[in-house]
Scaffold this motif. Structure first.
Motif, PDB file in Angstrom:
ATOM      1  N   TRP A   1       0.839  -1.196   0.000  1.00 23.62           N
ATOM      2  CA  TRP A   1       0.000   0.000   0.000  1.00 23.62           C
ATOM      3  C   TRP A   1       0.873   1.244   0.000  1.00 23.62           C
TER       4      TRP A   1
ATOM      5  N   ALA B   1       1.116   5.319   0.554  1.00 20.99           N
ATOM      6  CA  ALA B   1       0.457   6.461   1.200  1.00 20.99           C
ATOM      7  C   ALA B   1       0.325   7.620   0.217  1.00 20.99           C
TER       8      ALA B   1
ATOM      9  N   ARG C   1      -6.554  10.898   5.351  1.00 22.54           N
ATOM     10  CA  ARG C   1      -5.377  10.124   4.945  1.00 22.54           C
ATOM     11  C   ARG C   1      -5.826   8.876   4.204  1.00 22.54           C
TER      12      ARG C   1
ATOM     13  N   GLU D   1      -4.453   5.649   1.224  1.00 21.72           N
ATOM     14  CA  GLU D   1      -3.379   4.942   0.528  1.00 21.72           C
ATOM     15  C   GLU D   1      -3.996   4.088  -0.569  1.00 21.72           C
TER      16      GLU D   1
END
Length: 330
Positions: free
Chosen positions: A44, A46, A282, A284
């Protein structure tokens, strides 16, 4: 005699049926979502807050907040417009503007309906040549041509494969693929981001105008791939698309609202990095260069999980959405 033979034959078949079923039983294949859930943490990637555009609309009729989060396009694509969009966001230029157009099965568009609001100084005039990137300027490993349907064996080692190139039968490109987590199409030697559902593009007038980035739209219908290489794609909606796709359709030409009261006010548009830390979303995305994405892309192109009867044998690039997930802040 014939009747007895037939009954005996049916009896034999009935006895043999369980064994035959065991021999021909289909192997179990995971769904695309199940494959993504098994991805290792290191697969993943970010998304930096500086690469997220946060659009807050006026609350709905019941007072509910409406926030839309857009991920901006990474280099080398559309960077002139991206720089303009950053300047517009930093100047808070979109505050007080509105959503002005909602065309069914096509796009939602926003900006200054009056077309009189002064733009910030220093915006670039981006040439049409920036709609595409020459193949030689892309990452060296961007395109390895592995056809879909490779994972017939669920135990196959995917490390030796590369599904970044999804199809070489794309009617809008010589082939379609993924670069840095984004769907792209290549025609001759030129590569451009493609118009999938949720893609964000720059509104413009007739050529040679390319738009400044002040007028933006997002796709809310069947992927309008005919726009590829004709308009700049600058990002994609990764959260809150429902606040745009569910809006009433405009009754004017091309879906513009004829009644000004129907326009949806935009409270603010900010880069996430400008918001207080506690309010910064946030996210990802799943790396499109990893083993898990290769299996996921193949599973999207060849559904074999229990609900499906016949694998399709391929997929449009827009039918393989790159997985994006929200994560908690540190």
């Amino acid at each position: 005699m014939n009747r007895l033979f037939s009954i005996a034959s049916l009896t034999a078949l009935a006895i043999a049926a369980p064994a035959l079923a065991q021999e021909t039983e289909k192997p179990e294949y995971p769904s695309p979502n199940a494959i993504v859930e098994q991805a290792a943490p290191e697969e993943w990637v970010a998304i930096a807050p500086s690469d997220l555009l946060v659009m807050d609309l006026a609350p709905d009729s019941e007072g509910n907040a409406r926030r839309v989060v857009i991920q901006l396009m990474p280099p080398p694509f559309s960077q002139g417009w991206i720089r303009n969009i950053r300047k517009l966001a930093e100047a808070h230029w979109w505050d007080g503007t509105s959503i002005n157009r909602v065309q069914d099965n096509y796009v939602v568009q926003w900006g200054d309906a009056s077309e009189e609001k002064a733009l910030p100084e220093g915006l670039e005039t981006v040439p049409e040549s920036e709609y595409v990137v020459e193949l030689e300027n892309l990452p060296e490993k961007a395109f390895k041509k592995t056809p879909p349907g490779t994972y017939d064996d669920p135990d196959l080692d995917a490390a030796a494969l590369d599904s970044r190139t999804v199809s070489d039968t794309d009617p809008y490109a010589d082939w379609s693929s993924f670069v840095k987590g984004w769907p792209v199409g290549t025609k001759d030697t030129q590569t451009s981001p493609v118009h999938c559902y949720g893609a964000v593009g720059v509104g413009r007038n007739y050529s040679p105008d390319t738009g400044s980035g002040a007028e933006l739209y997002t796709v809310i219908g069947h992927a309008p791939r005919h726009l590829d290489r004709n308009i700049a794609v600058v990002g994609r909606v990764i959260e809150g698309i429902e606040y745009l796709s569910s809006l009433p359709r405009g009754k004017g030409q091309l879906g513009f609202y004829e009644d000004k009261s129907k326009r949806v006010p935009i409270t603010s548009i900010r880069l996430a990095s400008e918001l207080p830390a506690a309010d910064q979303p946030r996210f990802e995305y799943l790396s499109t260069e990893g083993e898990t994405f290769a299996k996921y892309a193949d599973a999207r192109a060849n559904r074999r999980d229990p609900f499906f009867i016949v694998p399709a044998g391929g997929a449009d690039i827009c039918n393989i959405p790159v997985p994006v997930r929200r994560v908690s802040g540190e």
